[in-house]
Design a protein around this motif. Structure first.
Motif, PDB file in Angstrom:
ATOM      1  N   GLY A 356       0.450  -0.729  -0.311  1.00 31.77           N
ATOM      2  CA  GLY A 356      -0.347   0.061   0.096  1.00 31.77           C
ATOM      3  C   GLY A 356       0.758   0.938   0.338  1.00 31.77           C
ATOM      4  O   GLY A 356       2.267   1.375  -0.183  1.00 31.77           O
ATOM      5  N   THR A 357      -0.370   2.438   0.162  1.00 35.82           N
ATOM      6  CA  THR A 357       0.826   3.655  -0.224  1.00 35.82           C
ATOM      7  C   THR A 357      -0.739   4.086   0.921  1.00 35.82           C
ATOM      8  O   THR A 357      -0.665   4.340   1.974  1.00 35.82           O
ATOM      9  N   SER A 358       0.088   5.861   1.230  1.00 37.54           N
ATOM     10  CA  SER A 358      -1.270   6.291   2.132  1.00 37.54           C
ATOM     11  C   SER A 358      -2.229   6.986   1.718  1.00 37.54           C
ATOM     12  O   SER A 358      -3.297   7.112   2.361  1.00 37.54           O
ATOM     13  N   ASP A 359      -2.519   6.173   0.153  1.00 35.91           N
ATOM     14  CA  ASP A 359      -3.692   6.241  -0.078  1.00 35.91           C
ATOM     15  C   ASP A 359      -4.909   5.449  -0.570  1.00 35.91           C
ATOM     16  O   ASP A 359      -5.625   5.127  -0.739  1.00 35.91           O
ATOM     17  N   TRP A 360      -4.028   3.922  -0.210  1.00 35.05           N
ATOM     18  CA  TRP A 360      -5.156   2.670  -0.614  1.00 35.05           C
ATOM     19  C   TRP A 360      -3.908   1.330   0.186  1.00 35.05           C
ATOM     20  O   TRP A 360      -2.588   1.574   0.510  1.00 35.05           O
ATOM     21  N   VAL A 361      -4.427   0.148   0.600  1.00 33.52           N
ATOM     22  CA  VAL A 361      -3.895  -0.310   1.273  1.00 33.52           C
ATOM     23  C   VAL A 361      -4.545  -2.180   0.487  1.00 33.52           C
ATOM     24  O   VAL A 361      -5.332  -2.115   0.168  1.00 33.52           O
ATOM     25  N   SER A 362      -3.307  -2.997   0.125  1.00 34.72           N
ATOM     26  CA  SER A 362      -4.129  -4.240  -0.744  1.00 34.72           C
ATOM     27  C   SER A 362      -3.824  -5.545   0.017  1.00 34.72           C
ATOM     28  O   SER A 362      -2.366  -4.808   1.099  1.00 34.72           O
ATOM     29  N   PHE A 363      -4.772  -6.456   0.334  1.00 31.42           N
ATOM     30  CA  PHE A 363      -4.043  -7.454   0.888  1.00 31.42           C
ATOM     31  C   PHE A 363      -4.681  -8.854  -0.288  1.00 31.42           C
ATOM     32  O   PHE A 363      -5.140  -8.318  -1.037  1.00 31.42           O
ATOM     33  N   SER A 364      -4.270 -10.241   0.091  1.00 33.49           N
ATOM     34  CA  SER A 364      -4.922 -11.018  -0.212  1.00 33.49           C
ATOM     35  C   SER A 364      -5.475 -12.256   0.816  1.00 33.49           C
ATOM     36  O   SER A 364      -4.267 -12.033   1.829  1.00 33.49           O
ATOM     37  N   THR A 365      -6.411 -13.007   0.417  1.00 37.99           N
ATOM     38  CA  THR A 365      -6.908 -14.249   1.451  1.00 37.99           C
ATOM     39  C   THR A 365      -7.171 -15.199   0.392  1.00 37.99           C
ATOM     40  O   THR A 365      -7.902 -15.643  -0.575  1.00 37.99           O
ATOM     41  N   GLY A 366      -5.741 -16.443  -0.175  1.00 40.79           N
ATOM     42  CA  GLY A 366      -5.760 -17.241  -0.741  1.00 40.79           C
ATOM     43  C   GLY A 366      -6.036 -16.997  -2.210  1.00 40.79           C
ATOM     44  O   GLY A 366      -5.270 -16.535  -2.598  1.00 40.79           O
ATOM     45  N   ASN A 386      -4.906 -12.947  -7.483  1.00 39.10           N
ATOM     46  CA  ASN A 386      -5.227 -13.393  -6.451  1.00 39.10           C
ATOM     47  C   ASN A 386      -4.198 -12.929  -5.561  1.00 39.10           C
ATOM     48  O   ASN A 386      -4.049 -12.000  -5.473  1.00 39.10           O
ATOM     49  N   ASP A 387      -2.868 -13.580  -5.731  1.00 38.73           N
ATOM     50  CA  ASP A 387      -1.928 -13.366  -4.435  1.00 38.73           C
ATOM     51  C   ASP A 387      -1.235 -12.154  -5.211  1.00 38.73           C
ATOM     52  O   ASP A 387      -0.038 -11.191  -4.013  1.00 38.73           O
ATOM     53  N   THR A 388      -0.780 -12.431  -6.133  1.00 36.02           N
ATOM     54  CA  THR A 388       0.046 -11.246  -6.690  1.00 36.02           C
ATOM     55  C   THR A 388      -1.128 -10.009  -7.786  1.00 36.02           C
ATOM     56  O   THR A 388      -0.840  -9.225  -8.623  1.00 36.02           O
ATOM     57  N   GLY A 389      -2.319  -9.475  -6.285  1.00 35.62           N
ATOM     58  CA  GLY A 389      -3.107  -8.041  -7.198  1.00 35.62           C
ATOM     59  C   GLY A 389      -2.114  -6.809  -7.238  1.00 35.62           C
ATOM     60  O   GLY A 389      -2.725  -6.724  -8.175  1.00 35.62           O
ATOM     61  N   THR A 390      -0.956  -6.472  -6.246  1.00 37.92           N
ATOM     62  CA  THR A 390      -0.696  -5.859  -6.498  1.00 37.92           C
ATOM     63  C   THR A 390       1.351  -5.888  -6.648  1.00 37.92           C
ATOM     64  O   THR A 390       1.549  -6.102  -5.859  1.00 37.92           O
ATOM     65  N   SER A 391       1.236  -4.498  -6.933  1.00 34.20           N
ATOM     66  CA  SER A 391       3.361  -4.251  -6.785  1.00 34.20           C
ATOM     67  C   SER A 391       2.906  -2.389  -5.680  1.00 34.20           C
ATOM     68  O   SER A 391       2.715  -1.792  -6.537  1.00 34.20           O
ATOM     69  N   ARG A 392       3.922  -2.639  -5.206  1.00 35.93           N
ATOM     70  CA  ARG A 392       4.277  -1.362  -5.049  1.00 35.93           C
ATOM     71  C   ARG A 392       4.136  -0.160  -5.796  1.00 35.93           C
ATOM     72  O   ARG A 392       4.865  -0.157  -6.682  1.00 35.93           O
ATOM     73  N   LEU A 393       4.020   0.738  -5.665  1.00 36.01           N
ATOM     74  CA  LEU A 393       3.950   2.511  -6.353  1.00 36.01           C
ATOM     75  C   LEU A 393       3.502   3.206  -5.191  1.00 36.01           C
ATOM     76  O   LEU A 393       3.396   3.310  -4.165  1.00 36.01           O
ATOM     77  N   GLY A 395       1.293   6.932  -3.789  1.00 34.95           N
ATOM     78  CA  GLY A 395       0.489   7.563  -4.697  1.00 34.95           C
ATOM     79  C   GLY A 395      -1.157   6.798  -4.787  1.00 34.95           C
ATOM     80  O   GLY A 395      -1.514   5.857  -4.188  1.00 34.95           O
ATOM     81  N   ARG A 396      -2.167   7.274  -5.526  1.00 32.73           N
ATOM     82  CA  ARG A 396      -2.757   6.566  -6.068  1.00 32.73           C
ATOM     83  C   ARG A 396      -2.647   5.743  -6.888  1.00 32.73           C
ATOM     84  O   ARG A 396      -4.089   4.934  -7.830  1.00 32.73           O
ATOM     85  N   SER A 397      -1.474   5.351  -7.430  1.00 30.93           N
ATOM     86  CA  SER A 397      -1.607   4.483  -8.146  1.00 30.93           C
ATOM     87  C   SER A 397      -1.193   2.942  -8.013  1.00 30.93           C
ATOM     88  O   SER A 397      -0.496   2.730  -6.701  1.00 30.93           O
ATOM     89  N   VAL A 413      -2.824   1.210 -13.024  1.00 34.83           N
ATOM     90  CA  VAL A 413      -3.984   2.220 -13.049  1.00 34.83           C
ATOM     91  C   VAL A 413      -4.005   3.229 -12.086  1.00 34.83           C
ATOM     92  O   VAL A 413      -3.309   3.452 -10.845  1.00 34.83           O
ATOM     93  N   THR A 414      -4.963   3.974 -11.672  1.00 31.24           N
ATOM     94  CA  THR A 414      -5.195   5.039 -10.983  1.00 31.24           C
ATOM     95  C   THR A 414      -6.211   4.974 -10.246  1.00 31.24           C
ATOM     96  O   THR A 414      -7.098   4.859 -10.975  1.00 31.24           O
ATOM     97  N   LEU A 415      -6.457   5.376  -8.825  1.00 34.01           N
ATOM     98  CA  LEU A 415      -7.298   5.182  -8.376  1.00 34.01           C
ATOM     99  C   LEU A 415      -8.170   6.889  -8.758  1.00 34.01           C
ATOM    100  O   LEU A 415      -7.638   7.614  -9.143  1.00 34.01           O
TER     101      LEU A 415
END
Length: 420
Positions: A356-366, A386-393, A395-397, A413-415
């Motif tokens: 995550g960043t100061s604008d979003w947090v991501s996580f996975s459950t299986g 699934n597990d690899t849904g996001t990578s660190r950036l 702000g909003r991206s 992507v940008t929120l």
């Protein structure tokens, strides 16, 4: 003041002018004369003025509801995974800035970070069957990619045919790229080496290695520990520094080394995770996420209560995330300096790939991934991820990875805007 004038003017036709500033008085008298031309601009006597003021003030008090401003609704603070959160939808919740290749020149690529508009990735040598090959000398190369043209620039490569290298994780700090790589492609061991590359000068330097800690074929540390962290002119890594096979004990600690190279210095004993937070660190010690002042070395624990985190943690500048367990159920707590505190009831699900960043947090459950938009106070499920849904950036991206065979399965992507 403008709102006050509007409220006064709405009622001046019934009650006459209201005494206030000179400008208010002139505006009121002008509107009174315009609405009641027969009255004209005759002077108002003191008694009449007093009565008019009293009547107008009563009207203003009784009618204040029509003059109040509308406040934005408070964002939701508590979430759960059941019922399922709404799907993350292009257009409504995010926009696609660019597509990120997963294959370049016949080779699989892994995304890590970006700098100056270029993607920092690694190549995995690929055989004719399409699977990673240990015999391809390009395997383990660190590259930068122009996302518009897919033009590739090789930054570093230490692997050789029959002796491949694998890049574990990468951090970018200004014009410097720092990364950890290993000779083991599986999780049996992680004989690691830490490198830094100055993108302006092209100078590369090996900063440290597992050999400095005297552990032969050290096991992998916690998944929370594999990413190097840059704070000021130093790099921090969490490394295995004690192994007791008989007691099945693996101990890690946080170490630092200057970007110019030198001896590893232990700064946080028994730390199992560390994240840069501006000029400080957030460290995971004894299942507690704690702020640490690197300038004070091994005595740098900052004052203030830590966050319990017995089932996972993550931190970045402006945000801390901690997973806790109670009665077999897990809860995710998010603390944002800008957006406040949020919780997610995970039920009995285990959590992974916190990010995550100061604008979003991501996580996975299986086999499911989620993103919590802190700005809008909304939790979304990430369809097809699934597990690899996001990578660190920042702000909003972030990188949204869909688990498909499509060559553009990765998307930057940008929120969406906060008011959507």
């Amino acid at each position: 003041r403008r709102q006050r004038q509007m409220c006064i003017r709405d009622r001046v036709d019934e009650h006459g002018p209201v005494e206030g500033s000179a400008e208010d008085q002139r505006d009121a008298e002008h509107q009174h004369a315009h609405l009641h031309p027969a009255v004209g601009r005759r002077p108002v006597t003191s008694a009449r003025k007093t009565a008019a003021i009293a009547s107008a003030m009563v009207a203003v008090v009784l009618g204040t509801t029509s003059c109040t401003t509308t406040k934005e609704p408070e964002p939701q603070r508590q979430f759960a995974l059941s019922p399922a959160p709404p799907s993350f939808t292009e257009g409504d919740d995010y926009t696609v800035e660019s597509r990120i290749p997963t294959v370049l020149d016949g080779q699989q690529v892994v995304y890590f970070d970006r700098t100056d508009g270029r993607l920092i990735m690694s190549l995995s040598g690929t055989s004719k069957s399409g699977q990673p090959s240990e015999d391809d000398p390009r395997g383990g190369a660190l590259i930068s990619v122009d996302p518009k043209t897919n033009e590739v620039t090789e930054l570093a490569r230490h692997g050789k045919p029959g002796a491949p290298r694998y890049i574990v994780d990468v951090a970018v700090a200004g014009k410097t790229v720092v990364w950890v790589e290993t000779t083991q492609g599986n999780y049996d061991a992680m004989p690691w080496r830490l490198y830094a590359l100055n993108l302006e000068t092209g100078v590369e330097k090996e900063l440290a290695s597992y050999q400095q800690l005297g552990i032969k074929d050290p096991p992998w540390p916690s998944p929370d520990a594999i990413r190097p962290q840059v704070v000021g002119d130093d790099v921090y890594v969490v490394a295995v520094d004690r192994v007791d096979d008989q007691q099945n004990v693996v101990q890690t600690s946080a170490y630092r080394v200057p970007l110019t190279g030198g001896k590893l210095e232990k700064v946080v004993p028994k730390a199992t995770g560390a994240w840069a937070a501006g000029r400080e660190l957030d460290v995971l010690v004894d299942s507690t996420l704690t702020r640490w002042d690197p300038d004070r070395g091994s005595s740098g624990e900052a004052t203030g209560a830590g966050l319990p985190a017995d089932c996972g943690a993550f931190a970045a500048k402006g945000v801390r995330v901690a997973c806790t367990t109670a009665d077999g159920r897990r809860r995710l707590t998010v603390e944002s300096t800008e957006h406040g505190r949020f919780t997610v009831d995970l039920g009995r699900n285990t959590v992974g790939y916190l990010n995550g960043t100061s604008d979003w947090v991501s996580f996975s459950t299986g086999d499911r991934a989620f993103v919590l938009d802190l700005r809008r106070g909304k939790l979304f499920s990430l369809p097809g991820s699934n597990d690899t849904g996001t990578s660190r950036l920042s702000g909003r991206s972030f990188i949204y990875v869909k688990q498909t065979s499509s060559p553009d399965a990765m998307r930057l992507v940008t929120l969406a805007d906060k008011d959507r």
